[in-house]
Scaffold this active site. Sequence first.
Site, PDB file in Angstrom:
ATOM      1  N   MET A  21      47.272  42.253  36.510  1.00 31.98           N
ATOM      2  CA  MET A  21      46.031  42.220  37.284  1.00 31.98           C
ATOM      3  C   MET A  21      46.366  41.981  38.750  1.00 31.98           C
ATOM      4  O   MET A  21      46.963  40.953  39.100  1.00 31.98           O
ATOM      5  CB  MET A  21      45.094  41.133  36.744  1.00 31.98           C
ATOM      6  N   GLN A  73      55.284  46.192  35.941  1.00 29.31           N
ATOM      7  CA  GLN A  73      54.438  47.380  35.979  1.00 29.31           C
ATOM      8  C   GLN A  73      54.652  48.118  37.294  1.00 29.31           C
ATOM      9  O   GLN A  73      54.558  47.531  38.373  1.00 29.31           O
ATOM     10  CB  GLN A  73      52.953  47.059  35.826  1.00 29.31           C
ATOM     11  N   CYS A 103      44.800  52.321  36.520  1.00 31.28           N
ATOM     12  CA  CYS A 103      44.075  51.708  37.630  1.00 31.28           C
ATOM     13  C   CYS A 103      43.221  52.749  38.342  1.00 31.28           C
ATOM     14  O   CYS A 103      43.734  53.808  38.739  1.00 31.28           O
ATOM     15  CB  CYS A 103      45.051  51.075  38.612  1.00 31.28           C
ATOM     16  N   LYS A 142      50.592  52.177  30.251  1.00 23.36           N
ATOM     17  CA  LYS A 142      49.241  51.628  30.122  1.00 23.36           C
ATOM     18  C   LYS A 142      48.278  52.675  30.671  1.00 23.36           C
ATOM     19  O   LYS A 142      48.402  53.106  31.814  1.00 23.36           O
ATOM     20  CB  LYS A 142      49.089  50.313  30.889  1.00 23.36           C
ATOM     21  N   ASN A 214      43.338  47.320  24.882  1.00 20.93           N
ATOM     22  CA  ASN A 214      42.953  46.504  26.023  1.00 20.93           C
ATOM     23  C   ASN A 214      41.508  46.824  26.358  1.00 20.93           C
ATOM     24  O   ASN A 214      41.040  47.934  26.138  1.00 20.93           O
ATOM     25  CB  ASN A 214      43.884  46.826  27.209  1.00 20.93           C
ATOM     26  N   GLY A 215      40.805  45.823  26.894  1.00 18.09           N
ATOM     27  CA  GLY A 215      39.428  46.047  27.317  1.00 18.09           C
ATOM     28  C   GLY A 215      38.437  45.313  26.439  1.00 18.09           C
ATOM     29  O   GLY A 215      38.320  45.607  25.248  1.00 18.09           O
ATOM     30  N   GLY A 216      37.741  44.335  27.024  1.00 17.37           N
ATOM     31  CA  GLY A 216      36.685  43.638  26.307  1.00 17.37           C
ATOM     32  C   GLY A 216      37.150  42.633  25.277  1.00 17.37           C
ATOM     33  O   GLY A 216      36.333  42.144  24.485  1.00 17.37           O
TER      34      GLY A 216
END
Length: 342
Positions: A21, A73, A103, A142, A214-216
């Site tokens: 992040m 990353q 991204c 990713k 990934n996500g939520g």
Amino acid sequence: MADKDKKSNNFNMPLLAVAPMMDWTDRHCRYLHRLMSRRALLYTEMVTAPALVRGGAVHLLEYGPEEHPVALQLGGSDPRELAEAARLGALAGYDEINLNVGCPSDRVQSGTFGAVLMKDPGLVAECCAAMIAAQPVEVTVKCRIGVDEQDPEEILPEFLARVGATGVERFTIHARKAWLQGLSPKENRAIPPLDHALVLRMKGVFPGLHLSVNGGVESLDQARGFLEAGLDGVMVGRAAYHQPADILCAADRVIFGEDGPDSTPEGAVRAMLPYIARHLESGGRLHQVTRHMLGLFAGRPGARAWRRILSEGASRPGAGPELVEAALAQVAPGVVAAQAQG
């Protein structure tokens, strides 16, 4: 900077990861997270290949040996440049080199990398092949389920097949589309609907790939549910940052099956004090570390006072570990006092 021989022996099972992040998962944040979980895979913020290769910004690769397992990353779209950046990452001792294909920010789009690369799986495959050939560390990707008007049911399996054919075996899939025009990066993390079911279906189509979702994901129970449903891993983003204790303190037991006891946020704070002292001695400022600690006691009595003391005081000249101890005393004082005496 760490050496390869200091890598974690537990890295072969990346069941749970904390997402990369921007502006959040710096080395101070990763040090804190590692205190709470020995096993979760940690990621750097995205580092652009041009910054490393053209800009010579190798200081961006610095990290501590205690952070393992830790992944680098990279962002970029030039195969030769990414290959050199990956080689530098391998020399730095990272356990994994990850390519950002997720991204959606304008800055990333202008560099023709990030989520916009979902439109060109052939170029992603070329980049990954070059990165794999340049160095010995595993290369992972990713990505999103698609961008803009793409049909994820069509684009995602094509993407996984083409990139997987290069030798990439691990993918983390953010289960949302990215809208490259009309939505901000923040909105792209929340507005496009989640499609976890599509990621699960991809595991059925590609059983030989290691697929993480990934996500939520907002709890360990939810993460465990995805693993029980057949996925190979789960990556947690904002929840791991804003409520790190809820995600990480029990992760080694709940996700990795290790014996307890679980870590505690109080224990993490006390273990951070020597780290903070070293940071200050080297010329750093307290808020550079404590800004990552504000959510440690989310939902706990005293959490508001903890955040207020650190938010108001950590940027002041001369602020040091004693401010952190004063803030800690506001969180369930009786428990803290008993632990300190013990």
